[in-house]
Design an enzyme around this catalytic site. Structure first.
Site, PDB file in Angstrom:
ATOM      1  N   ILE A  63       0.855  -1.189   0.000  1.00  9.57           N
ATOM      2  CA  ILE A  63       0.000   0.000   0.000  1.00  9.57           C
ATOM      3  C   ILE A  63       0.893   1.242   0.000  1.00  9.57           C
ATOM      4  CG2 ILE A  63      -1.985   1.152   1.048  1.00  9.57           C
ATOM      5  CD1 ILE A  63      -2.491  -1.460   2.653  1.00  9.57           C
ATOM      6  N   PRO A  64       1.568   1.511  -1.125  1.00 11.03           N
ATOM      7  CA  PRO A  64       2.382   2.738  -1.180  1.00 11.03           C
ATOM      8  C   PRO A  64       1.472   3.947  -1.002  1.00 11.03           C
ATOM      9  CG  PRO A  64       2.234   1.699  -3.350  1.00 11.03           C
ATOM     10  CD  PRO A  64       1.591   0.768  -2.377  1.00 11.03           C
ATOM     11  N   HIS A  65       1.893   4.871  -0.143  1.00 11.04           N
ATOM     12  CA  HIS A  65       1.033   6.016   0.154  1.00 11.04           C
ATOM     13  C   HIS A  65       1.856   7.238   0.541  1.00 11.04           C
ATOM     14  CE1 HIS A  65       1.719   3.911   3.990  1.00 11.04           C
ATOM     15  NE2 HIS A  65       1.643   5.115   4.543  1.00 11.04           N
ATOM     16  N   ALA A  66       1.227   8.393   0.344  1.00  6.25           N
ATOM     17  CA  ALA A  66       1.866   9.653   0.708  1.00  6.25           C
ATOM     18  C   ALA A  66       0.803  10.737   0.798  1.00  6.25           C
ATOM     19  CB  ALA A  66       2.921  10.047  -0.327  1.00  6.25           C
ATOM     20  N   LEU A 101      -2.126   5.103  -2.648  1.00  7.64           N
ATOM     21  CA  LEU A 101      -2.980   6.090  -2.005  1.00  7.64           C
ATOM     22  C   LEU A 101      -2.241   7.421  -1.902  1.00  7.64           C
ATOM     23  CD1 LEU A 101      -5.404   6.969  -0.174  1.00  7.64           C
ATOM     24  CD2 LEU A 101      -4.167   5.895   1.725  1.00  7.64           C
TER      25      LEU A 101
END
Length: 153
Positions: A63-66, A101
């Site tokens: 779930i790569p997110h920033a 996300l």
């Protein structure tokens, strides 16, 4: 808040082409750029987050997110990499299902709730198993997302 309100077929990649972690993250970000996101800045934020520790949560999921400043609402892309990709996941297993996300930096609560919703979808439903069982189109993946997310109610 439902994921199906934040994701559409347009933001689902049924088979990623990239061969490296960075390649697939770029591929997914290029898709999210269609929402008016500054792809370069958002990808930089994603890579900075990855440098702190992999967002490969285990069990073939990442779930790569920033958080970024130039968007008004949460943006999500969903992608599949059937043969898996090295992601330095917590369990060391290659990642096959990714949720990217990107959230407005002033909406921390919404960001966290969206991350939690994705985690629930993956852990409490058959979403991952159904998606990875066979090659599917983006519309098929979206339909399964709708079906499985309704089980969370």
């Amino acid at each position: 808040m439902e994921l199906t309100q934040l994701v559409s077929e347009k933001f689902i990649i049924s088979e990623l082409r990239g061969e490296t972690k960075e390649d697939v993250l770029k591929e997914m970000m290029n898709l999210l750029a269609q929402k008016g996101i500054d792809a370069e800045a958002a990808l930089s934020a994603i890579m900075e987050r990855e440098a702190l520790g992999s967002t490969g949560v285990g069990e073939q999921v990442a779930i790569p997110h920033a958080k970024v400043s130039d968007i008004d609402d949460v943006a999500i892309a969903v992608a599949v990499k059937r043969e898996g990709i090295e992601f330095s996941a917590a369990d060391g297993v290659p990642v096959k299902l990714l949720f990217m996300l990107v959230s407005p930096d002033k909406q921390m609560n919404r960001h966290l709730k969206t991350l939690a919703r994705i985690s629930k979808l993956v852990k409490l439903t058959d979403f991952k198993e159904r998606i990875l069982a066979e090659s599917l189109s983006a519309s098929d993946i979206y339909a399964i997302l709708q079906q499985e997310e309704s089980r969370l109610e």
